[in-house]
Design a protein around this motif. Structure first.
Motif, short mmCIF file in Angstrom:
data_model
loop_
_atom_site.label_atom_id
_atom_site.label_comp_id
_atom_site.label_asym_id
_atom_site.label_seq_id
_atom_site.Cartn_x
_atom_site.Cartn_y
_atom_site.Cartn_z
N TYR A 180 -43.14 -18.75 -131.35
CA TYR A 180 -43.76 -17.98 -132.43
C TYR A 180 -42.86 -16.84 -132.87
O TYR A 180 -42.85 -16.44 -134.02
CB TYR A 180 -45.11 -17.40 -131.98
N LEU B 172 -48.17 -23.71 -135.21
CA LEU B 172 -46.83 -23.24 -135.60
C LEU B 172 -46.26 -24.10 -136.72
O LEU B 172 -45.62 -23.60 -137.64
CB LEU B 172 -45.91 -23.27 -134.39
N LEU C 105 -50.10 -19.73 -138.14
CA LEU C 105 -49.57 -19.03 -136.97
C LEU C 105 -50.64 -18.13 -136.38
O LEU C 105 -50.80 -18.06 -135.15
CB LEU C 105 -48.34 -18.22 -137.39
N ALA D 29 -49.67 -12.33 -136.93
CA ALA D 29 -48.90 -13.38 -137.59
C ALA D 29 -48.13 -12.82 -138.78
O ALA D 29 -46.96 -13.17 -139.00
CB ALA D 29 -49.84 -14.49 -138.05
#
Lengths: 155, 539, 805, 168
Positions: B264, B322, B337, B496
């Motif tokens: 991430y 993702l 995300l 995110a």
């Protein structure tokens, strides 16, 4: 016979190697050397003792102070890094410089950190060398025990 | 409110310092060292939790924080970077360690305790925290190794043959993964000339596709191996069922999640365009991970083996999130995300709860074999209740956190037009339910096959509470996350957005960086997340 | 006042409170337990006039707006109609439960789940949001799972519960996907908004979404081919069966279809799916009911038939169908629940509910007999009950179609309805006759433990009376209760006028004939049962389901054995080959400079050539070495050449470290390896080719990685900074050391942590006395295992025992 | 050309390492990982231009010299990869030592007085060094948790065993 030679070598060489280790450590910041190398050299000195005298004897001689070096070194290294907080942040170096007899001397937290590194390396290497050495000795004992058992059974 | 940035190093410094002292005591043969170690660890995890919660609150209210180790100028020293994403991970890991600690205290046998189990917990924590915080690729490798080494030791402490067999697999397969990471760092330095992540992000724009693909691929393997995605997950099911249950619980909450976190962090930062370009690949990986994981769970005869495979299966969902992270969708870019992060958090909570609950059963009944267990619902009603909720939370039933995560991922994949993977995820959700029912029914329903071990020494006076209370807390947390979902969603959305905002990352790390320092003018600077979206659509 | 939410909260909260009160202590709790649902029923009755005027009560609570998730409740005609059934029947069931579980300590738990179910069900029918509906839907699944497996140590119960949950969850998940598709298309999950959305029926997404939603509705409402879970669910305690599996939960799917009816019913997909599936289910359920001698199983199949009827009725967009639908729902709730409750009373009193062992109960329990007879009349559709009304309307619908020239649909419907009806009559007459009136049981007659008290029977009798006598007064409430519900289904306001007596219409005559033939079926019941027994088991959908599940488990086992059961080598090679794949992939995108493989750096000197050659030889020797010592020495040679390499290329620190570490590594290896079993030497190794392939691929990998590094340089290195600032800022001239302890000291900190951890790990692993002691233990355990003390179960056994779900 | 040779060497080391790692046997595994370590270190070394001699020890008077950093960079070996490699070497050493211990203990526990065939029943999680056949039975038996775990507890929860551990 070999053992006697080894002991002799150990007696003479070990202190010398230790001195070399200290020398390498001290000049490490400026010339090749430093904590890692010094630590490894010191560890090889102790290995020499193990070869010469056996693991158990070496533990009796160095064990109490050599083995905890891993933890102590790590503590010192973190401490040195934390000292930097005083100077503005984690890992910020602090240097003290003064001259003595025309030579410029400097002490700083990076060197303290390097000392921690050396201790950890020594402690780690010693742990393994002693443990494996002892394990080898114990395996021999176990082997003889088994053999004796087998012989007993034969009788 | 301002904050001295060095504070963000505390989540590494505190566990490390206390752990180092604990290690020193370990080798000193100090009398009562075990008690002192336990106190140290207790203090360590609590202080760590307090600090990380403080940091999370701080980051959520403001900008990301970066600290330069030793105050060296940015691209040269090591950067430590804290944003909402890393803060969430820090808090979660800290929370899990706080909850697992009493469980370990109550259940760990004296042998393992004597061998330095407790300091090792702190080192694992430190390794994970370091990986969450770092802003330097090589440093990431180093902290991976710290974490791995701590996990090697935790995995093998006790040294039963099955632990050793699982341990060898674990060590070797993870080493090969780390090797890929190290090579990726090497290639990065060799081609881009830098290791600082912000700096890499800036220079990656101008790298030829050859280099980008190589770095991205190596990183994908390295992180994938840590996160246990298909087809590099083999180490996980071989080893997770072998150590003490507390260790398994700790691992499930920390290890694979660090791998996911790294994905991430790194992919949206270094090569967001690859997330779109490689979407079919990521989707395939995600789908296969889900399916193979859950089918693996079907074939397992014991509690922890079964749950280990579920860890893998759930990782698939996180990869799925993702993969749609950079796909434009009505919810806004990066929403995938956000949900992946939410799912990760949910998974940490629930999986730890299940492993602790199942682990307690194993310890008390002396076996984890499903066909030798049964009828525990009468014996342990409270444990059964919390296990039930946790199991159905994992299966994604409302109103738990599992439902929110599942629903969100479903919405975002559908709206991104990814029908196939959405379908697979729904199907896997059904299989998960089946598997959870099987687990539940074998352990808690039916006729009891054997009695709990009575002669087993219970190391703590309030053993029962110390094993059940953490599970209750985790289950309560899962329910809370489900019922009060909006704040959690806002939080992960912030995380995110910060994670995909490359400009903000670079700005936070190097406000003093001049273009001369960076050598190459970064075309990405000044771009907001929204304008990135239009740009990405063009690519 | 948020009355709807408050009602749900009352139910949810009273669940644990009741549990804590330990209601099994006194029968007085029967009254208390009926109180919350009864209060909500009363409240709903009071809302009837308001709702009948076309008003509704709506409440919306934000939950997770980002995801479009909210708690939206809306009390319109349909919701109120179903809500009344849920709480009304619920109150009776709660009352009944206290008697059914008299003195049972787990009664409190039953109430806990029952209230939880009631609240979920109520929320489901009140929901005005697809996701809200789904949440309550899953709530009913979970609570029903727990209720079915109430006797959790009885295998039949847990199996039935699992089957029910798996099937309904499968449908539920499909439905969720469909709902999400629909919601994303409309931009809202709110049902009112979706129904009001223009052209929603014509949207491209609609067929997919509808099919998915159908799956949910059909599984929940036990439509063919998912009907098999319902009889299995009869392992539940009778109050739960009566409530969940006849009156309420199974109607959730029907309810959902009714909800969506206004928007989608014009689609041919809608009509044909519902018509065919519903019709077939109706016939299937109706015809097979008579086969069972277990009272609850018989009733369960009759329920399946009614559910099929309801689904079929929803296929139409005509007035009679609507009327038939609402009346059937009510009538069914009012006769099926009492029948179940009576079965429960019989079970309770006699210790069995197997028809073969029962006879002549009318004498011992006249009230129960009266209840059953009345309910059976309603179920058979004998005038003047509500069941009659329902059947009349349904047949009328079919007849209308016939009359209007739609012979296929009308005829099919007419025939199916009659067929199902006559068998149902046969079944219910069988039940009433065999249990209550005949003189002699077939085998092992059961004996009466204790006669049921009037309080036990009262709820059942009350419901039955409502369902029979209530039909007379239909005129009083038809426009209050039925019309608003129909309005919601049809999507437009309506009024209606129900008549018990239409005169001697063809429909009425058909109905009479069906009853007559049904009595004939009753007379031939034993022959019918034998005929059914001849049908092979494997044609049932249950067998198909079981085979599917078995196949999944079998496949999972095979797959996992292949994937995870292999030794380490192939697993490692997967990771390695993945790395190779990355490199190969990357090479498909050459850059301008990639072609420059050999750059201008000067030719290596002889000494360097020698180093390279020695290293390569050392590596090859390590592979080829026959003895362990020579292998270790070869590895050492490689290490030494690497050291020399470092010296030559200006890295003295590295060289020193490498040298010392090489020495230590060799010592460690030597210390260990002479006490470790030697590796087996395999002469004929068929995997050699594969290994060679991986090795060559890895060689290519390493080569490429270095070359790519070498030929591609995007940005200048950050290194000059270190050279420049080493002394001025780092106070040291050895740049490498300054980097290690200062510039990148943080890395070093991590590194020594690794070393410290390795020390701790070695310390833990290498305590020799413990090793030997443990070894002795293992040997002992092994020999004990041979004696059978620790049987090591082979996997075959595991697979059948555990994997076979 | 030197870079080419280095790349070739790294390739050979990787190939030999992979060949060893994939072979059945714990010793070959460790040797193979050792070769991998060398290969990775050399690959890291190859990330900078190879400079003969000229170790990065910058005399005081050269530090911050007016000629600028780039000139220094041209005349000395690149120090950063060296630091990275040093870190990597030491980490690898720690890991290798640990694996050695792991293998040693595993072998000592399951070692000489048990024939390999018997091993399968005692060490009943699938052996990482088993025969290279893809169709191994998954868990030959279920976990040895109940057998060994409680054996272990019994051994170690014994007061005298505890004392023994503490004495060490």
């Amino acid at each position: 016979m070999i053992e006697i030679y080894l002991r002799l070598v150990d007696k003479i060489l070990t202190p010398v190697i230790f001195l070399i280790a200290i020398f390498l450590f001290l000049r490490g910041h400026d010339m090749p050397g430093g904590g890692f190398i010094a630590g490894l050299v010191a560890a090889s000195a102790i290995e020499l003792t193990i070869l010469a005298r056996g693991a158990q004897a070496t533990r009796d001689r160095y064990g109490p102070w050599a083995v905890p070096l891993a933890g102590a070194g790590l503590t010192i290294a973190v401490g040195a890094a934390l000292l930097g907080m005083y100077n503005g942040g984690f890992f910020r170096s602090i240097w003290l410089e003064f001259s003595m007899a025309g030579e410029k001397l400097k002490f700083g937290t990076p060197q303290l950190f390097d000392l921690g590194v050396m201790f950890v390396v020594v402690g780690m290497a010693i742990t393994y060398l002693l443990r494996l050495g002892e394990a080898a000795e114990a395996a021999v004992t176990e082997q003889t025990r088994l053999e004796r058992q087998r012989e007993d059974r034969h009788r | 409110m301002s904050l001295h940035p060095t504070v963000i190093t505390l989540p590494v410094a505190i566990p490390l310092l206390l752990g180092a002292v604990g290690m020193f005591l370990q080798f000193m043969q100090f009398p009562r060292r075990l008690q002192i170690q336990q106190t140290l660890v207790g203090v360590g995890v609590l202080v760590n939790l307090a600090v990380t919660v403080f940091l999370l609150v701080f980051v959520l209210n403001g900008e990301p924080v970066a600290y330069q180790m030793g105050l060296w100028t940015p691209p040269f020293g090591i950067t430590v970077y804290l944003d909402a994403l890393s803060a969430i991970m820090l808090v979660m890991v800290a929370l899990l360690s706080v909850l697992i600690f009493p469980f370990a205290l109550a259940t760990i046998d004296s042998e393992r305790a004597q061998l330095g189990f407790f300091p090792m917990m702190l080192f694992l924590l430190m390794g994970a925290n370091g990986a969450f915080l770092t802003g330097d690729l090589f440093n990431l490798y180093v902290f991976y190794e710290v974490m791995l080494m701590a996990s090697f030791v935790l995995l093998t402490v006790g040294g039963t043959p099955s632990q050793l067999n699982g341990g060898i697999r674990y060590v070797v397969l993870n080493l090969v993964g780390s090797m890929m990471l190290l090579l990726a760092a090497g290639v990065t330095y060799g081609t881009l000339g830098t290791l600082n992540m912000a700096h890499i992000a800036v220079r990656m724009n101008d790298a030829p596709y050859l280099v980008q693909a190589m770095i991205a691929g190596l990183l994908l393997i390295a992180f994938g191996a840590k996160a246990a995605v298909f087809p590099v997950f083999f180490w996980l099911p071989s080893s997770y069922h072998t150590p003490h249950p507390a260790v398994t619980a700790l691992f499930s909450g920390v290890l694979t999640k660090v791998g996911m976190y790294s994905m991430y962090r790194v992919f949206p930062l270094f090569f967001p365009w690859l997330l779109n370009q490689w979407q079919p690949l990521l989707m395939t990986i995600a789908g296969l991970t889900m399916v193979v994981g859950v089918l693996g769970a079907f074939a397992q005869p014991t509690i922890r083996r079964l749950l280990s495979f579920h860890i893998i299966s759930q990782i698939g969902y996180m990869v799925m999130g993702l993969a749609v992270a950079m796909t434009p969708n009505p919810y806004g870019i990066g929403f995938g995300l956000a949900l992946a992060i939410l799912f990760l958090v949910h998974n940490q909570i629930v999986k730890t709860a299940l492993l602790l609950g199942g682990g307690a059963v194993e310890l008390e009944m002396g076996t984890g074999k499903l066909n030798e267990l049964g009828g525990l619902v009468r014996l342990k009603p409270l444990q059964a209740t919390v296990f039930f909720i946790a199991a159905f939370s994992l299966a994604g039933f409302p109103p738990t956190s599992g439902f929110i995560g599942k629903l969100g991922l479903l919405e975002v994949t559908f709206s991104a037009g990814q029908w196939a993977i959405a379908g697979v995820s729904v199907f896997v959700s059904l299989l998960t339910t089946m598997s959870m029912i099987r687990l539940w029914q074998y352990i808690f329903w039916g006729k009891p096959h054997r009695q709990p071990l009575t002669q087993r020494r219970q190391t703590a006076p309030n053993y029962a509470w110390m094993t059940v209370a953490p599970v209750i807390a985790l289950v309560a947390l899962s329910l809370t996350l489900g019922l009060v979902a909006q704040p959690a969603l806002d939080m992960v959305q912030t995380a995110a957005n910060q994670a995909i905002d490359r400009a903000a990352y670079v700005k936070a790390v190097g406000p003093t960086l001049t273009e001369q320092d960076l050598r190459i003018a970064p075309p990405e600077w000044g771009l907001t997340a929204a304008s990135q979206a239009t740009e990405l659509a063009g690519r | 006042m948020p009355a709807l939410a408050l009602s749900l909260v009352i139910l949810f909260v009273s669940a644990p409170i009741f549990w804590l009160l330990k209601p099994h202590r006194s029968l007085w709790f029967a009254w208390l337990s009926a109180l919350p649902p009864a209060a909500i029923t009363v409240w709903q009755v009071l809302q009837l006039p308001t709702v009948a005027q076309g008003n509704f009560i709506a409440e919306r609570y934000a939950w997770a707006p980002t995801l479009g998730l909210e708690l939206a409740l809306r009390l319109d005609g349909l919701a109120l109609f179903f809500g009344l059934i849920i709480t009304g029947v619920g109150a009776c069931i709660a009352f009944y439960t206290a008697y059914y579980f008299e003195g049972e300590p787990r009664q409190g738990f039953f109430y806990l789940v029952l209230y939880g179910f009631m609240a979920s069900m109520l929320g489901l029918v009140w929901a005005d949001d697809l996701l809200t509906l789904f949440i309550f839907w899953e709530g009913t699944s979970i609570t029903s799972y727990l209720l079915i497996a109430f006797k959790s140590d009885y295998k039949g119960a847990t199996e039935g519960a699992r089957r029910a949950l798996i099937v309904t969850t499968a449908g539920g998940l499909a439905m969720l996907a469909g709902m999400v598709l629909l919601g994303l298309h409309v931009g809202s999950f709110n049902i009112s908004e979706i129904l009001a959305a223009p052209d929603i029926a014509a949207a491209s997404i609609t067929p997919v979404a509808l099919v998915l939603i159908f799956l949910g509705a059909f599984t929940k409402s036990a439509q063919f081919p998912f009907q098999f879970w319902l009889p299995g669910a009869m392992a539940a305690p009778t109050p739960a069966s009566a409530y969940l599996h006849s009156a309420t939960m199974v109607k959730a799917g029907v309810f959902l279809l009714a909800r969506l009816h206004p928007a989608f019913s014009e689609l041919p997909l809608w009509f044909w799916t519902l018509f065919l599936v519903g019709g077939f289910t109706m016939v299937l359920g109706g015809v097979s009911a008579i086969r069972y001698t277990d009272m609850k199983a018989l009733l369960a199949y009759a329920t399946v038939a009614v559910l099929g009827t309801l689904v079929m009725l929803l296929a139409f967009r005509e007035k009679y169908a609507y009327e038939a639908f609402v009346v059937t729902v009510l009538a069914h709730a009012l006769y099926k629940a009492p029948l179940f409750l009576s079965a429960g009373i019989v079970d309770h009193a006699m210790g069995t509910r197997d028809l073969r062992r029962l006879a002549n109960l009318a004498r011992a329990m006249p009230l129960v007999a009266a209840t059953v007879v009345l309910a059976a009349l309603s179920m058979s559709g004998v005038i003047p009950t509500m069941g009659f009304l329902a059947k009349e309307l349904m047949l009328e619908q079919g007849f209308q179609r016939l009359e209007h020239g739609d012979g296929l649909v009308g005829g099919l419907m007419y025939a199916a309805s009659v067929l199902a009806a006559l068998f149902m009559v046969g079944a219910i007459v069988t039940l009433a006759w065999e249990a209550f009136f005949r003189r002699q049981a077939d085998e092992h007659p059961a004996h009466l433990h204790h006669a049921p008290s009037p309080g036990f029977v009262a709820p059942a009798l009350l419901l039955t009376l409502l369902g029979t006598v209530g039909a007379f007064f239909a005129g009083a409430y038809e426009n209050l209760l039925f019309a608003p519900a129909i309005a919601a289904i049809a999507g437009e306001p309506t009024t209606l006028q129900l008549k018990l007596w239409h005169g001697l219409t063809p429909v009425f005559l058909t109905s009479l004939a069906a009853i007559a033939v049904g009595v004939g079926v009753f007379a031939l019941r034993n022959r019918v049962r034998r005929a059914f027994a001849a049908v092979p088991e494997k044609f049932s959908s249950l067998a198909v389901y079981d085979a599917t599940i078995d196949a999944i488990y079998h496949f999972a086992y095979r797959l996992t054995t292949v994937i995870q059961g292999s030794p380490m080598a192939p697993q490692v090679s997967v990771t390695l080959l993945a790395g190779v794949a990355v490199v190969v992939y990357a090479l498909f995108f050459p850059t301008a400079r990639t072609s420059v493989l050999l750059d201008s750096l000067e030719i290596p000197s002889i000494a360097e050539w020698l180093i390279f050659a020695l290293a390569i030889l050392g590596a090859l020797a390590t592979v080829r070495a026959r003895s362990r010592l020579s292998a270790i020495i070869s590895l050492g040679v490689v290490g030494i050449t690497v050291t020399i390499f470092f010296i030559v290329f200006g890295a003295p620190d590295l060289a020193l470290t490498q040298l010392l570490i090489e020495v230590l590594t060799v010592i460690l290896l030597v210390l260990v390896f002479f006490r470790v079993r030697p590796d087996p030497f395999i002469e004929d190794d068929r995997r050699r080719a594969f290994r060679l392939f991986v090795a060559i691929a890895m060689g290519f990998f390493g080569f490429t990685v270095v070359m790519v590094n070498h030929v591609t340089q995007i940005g200048e290195s950050i290194s000059p900074y270190f050279l420049e600032k080493s002394y001025s800022l780092g106070k040291g001239t050895n740049v490498v050391n300054v980097i290690l302890v200062d510039f990148r000291g943080y890395d070093t900190l991590g590194e020594i942590t690794v070393l410290g951890l390795a020390a701790l790990g070695g310390y833990a692993l290498l305590r020799s006395p413990q090793i030997h002691k443990l070894r002795r233990r293992i040997v002992a355990a092994r020999s004990a295992g041979e004696d059978g003390a620790h049987p090591v179960s082979p996997m075959k056994h595991e697979a059948t025992e555990v994997g076979h779900d | 050309m030197t870079a080419f040779m280095l790349a070739l060497l790294v390739g050979v080391l990787f190939a030999c390492g992979a060949y060893l790692v994939l072979q059945r046997g714990q010793i070959k595994l460790i040797l193979g990982l050792g070769l991998f370590t060398h290969a990775v270190n050399l690959a890291l070394f190859g990330t900078s231009a190879l400079t003969r001699g000229a170790p990065p020890i910058v005399p005081e008077e050269m530090g911050g010299a007016p000629q600028g950093a780039d000139v220094l960079f041209a005349s000395y070996a690149d120090p950063l990869p060296q630091a990275l490699i040093l870190t990597a070497i030491v980490i690898s050493f720690g890991v290798t030592a640990f694996i050695v211990a792991l293998v040693y203990r595993r072998d000592a526990l399951t070692g000489s007085d048990l024939a390999p065939g018997e091993l399968a029943t005692v060490v009943n999680t699938s052996d990482p060094f088993a025969e290279f056949t893809l169709r191994m039975k998954l868990p030959d038996a279920a976990d040895d948790y109940d057998i060994l775990q409680y054996e272990l507890d019994e051994v170690y929860d014994h007061p005298e065993a505890e004392r023994e551990v503490a004495r060490e």
